[in-house]
Scaffold this active site. Sequence first.
Site, PDB file in Angstrom:
ATOM      1  N   LEU A  22      26.937  11.188 -23.738  1.00  0.00           N
ATOM      2  CA  LEU A  22      26.582  10.171 -22.728  1.00  0.00           C
ATOM      3  C   LEU A  22      25.973  10.883 -21.534  1.00  0.00           C
ATOM      4  O   LEU A  22      26.579  11.819 -21.018  1.00  0.00           O
ATOM      5  CB  LEU A  22      27.851   9.499 -22.198  1.00  0.00           C
ATOM      6  N   HIS A  23      24.793  10.480 -21.106  1.00  0.00           N
ATOM      7  CA  HIS A  23      24.264  11.088 -19.883  1.00  0.00           C
ATOM      8  C   HIS A  23      23.300  10.186 -19.119  1.00  0.00           C
ATOM      9  O   HIS A  23      22.868  10.516 -18.034  1.00  0.00           O
ATOM     10  CB  HIS A  23      23.549  12.402 -20.196  1.00  0.00           C
ATOM     11  N   ARG A  24      22.966   9.029 -19.713  1.00  0.00           N
ATOM     12  CA  ARG A  24      21.969   8.191 -19.046  1.00  0.00           C
ATOM     13  C   ARG A  24      22.486   7.646 -17.721  1.00  0.00           C
ATOM     14  O   ARG A  24      23.622   7.168 -17.654  1.00  0.00           O
ATOM     15  CB  ARG A  24      21.626   7.011 -19.950  1.00  0.00           C
ATOM     16  N   ARG A  67      25.493  16.407 -15.840  1.00  0.00           N
ATOM     17  CA  ARG A  67      25.401  15.208 -14.997  1.00  0.00           C
ATOM     18  C   ARG A  67      26.647  14.340 -15.162  1.00  0.00           C
ATOM     19  O   ARG A  67      27.205  13.821 -14.193  1.00  0.00           O
ATOM     20  CB  ARG A  67      24.153  14.437 -15.455  1.00  0.00           C
ATOM     21  N   ASP A  94      24.046   7.743 -26.023  1.00  0.00           N
ATOM     22  CA  ASP A  94      22.970   7.015 -25.333  1.00  0.00           C
ATOM     23  C   ASP A  94      21.702   7.876 -25.294  1.00  0.00           C
ATOM     24  O   ASP A  94      20.761   7.567 -24.572  1.00  0.00           O
ATOM     25  CB  ASP A  94      23.402   6.577 -23.925  1.00  0.00           C
TER      26      ASP A  94
END
Length: 362
Positions: A206-208, A241, A280
């Site tokens: 997940l990073h969006r 992030r 994502d």
Amino acid sequence: MPVKLMCVAGARPNFMKVAPLCRELGSDPDFHVVFVHTGQHYDEAMSEAFLRDLELKPPDHNLEVGSGSHAQQTAEIMRRFEPVLLAERPAAVLVVGDVNSTMACALVARKLDTAVVHAEAGLRSFDRGMPEEINRIVTDAISDLLLVTEESGRRNLLREGIANDRIHLVGNLMIDSLRGRLEQARRSDILDRLGVRGGSFGVVTLHRPANVDDGGRLRDLLAALEAVGQDTPLYFPVHPRTRERLAGLHAAHESVHFLPPLSYLDFLCLMANSRVVLTDSGGIQEETTALGVPCLTLRNNTERPVTVELGTNTLAGTTSRTILAAWEEMKGRPPKGGIPPLWDGRAAARCRQVLRAFFDVR
Ligand code: UD1
């Protein structure tokens, strides 16, 4: 005199696209390849480890731009790329994917009247809230050659007024890297290190910004992961992030195992042996389709529709309700999936042929 081509990469997902391209073009005596790393990603785990695993030659130029706001990062890449381009004077700049480095370097090249070639052109999520969608639209609008991974790319570009003779379906460079490295990746000891057996676990990434920058959304996503984790333990290599956003939330989630970012080969091995991937990411939707591993994409849209139509991908939305519903359905009936046309590991060879024709090399 060989035709000088400048290949640009900046962020993690660029490296597996640029590696087969640099190798293929570098083996052609009619081309001379200059490799530029913008330094958008700079951590050892996000950059160096990938260059090593992919046996990418060391960059001829590293712009070392680092992180910043979108405007700062994009501007800094442009500012540092311009003198390199002026010194090298290549016949064309090749950019891949949809990150800030892709758009920034394409803009600089176009304004210096240098041809721009975009690999992975034409993908559209039709969601202008995604920074990558803006990068894709801008880059495609100013590219001379548009190399697409799937037919939807051609359709989107034609709709935007781009001439058909500039668009070429070449296949998927990322899958070239996957096919080229899978055997080696399967020898990774990552399963032993984690103490898991093939098929008994899931993988998460997940990073969006839309998913991780909003605390409420992230908490709901973690609740969904925790519930899926009760069925099948999940391993989650955390992007830098996301790490910042997760600080303080980790401890409560026992069936979700957080890991530092993994190298390309370790991650490929983990993915290839997993029961399901929840992500994502854009590229992972494609890699799971190529591997035949079920993928739940934690988004409401995808710019890669072939992975849903033909592959193993399901859009699972971004709330615990939709994700758990998708997981229940997938558990009962795992998707079979096929391989999209030309995702055969030979995309770079096709790119080379397109470039030979474009530069009229005989
Ligand atoms: C970028 C791409 C995204 C791609 C993703 C893959 C854009 C707009 N986004 O997002 O399309 O899917 O890469 O990872 O180009 N950071 C580090 N070390 C690094 C890199 C980043 O600590 O080596 C941290 C920094 O705090 C930085 C943040 O991660 O501010 C975000 O990095 P950035 O390059 O801005 O975007 P990504 O989220 O990585």
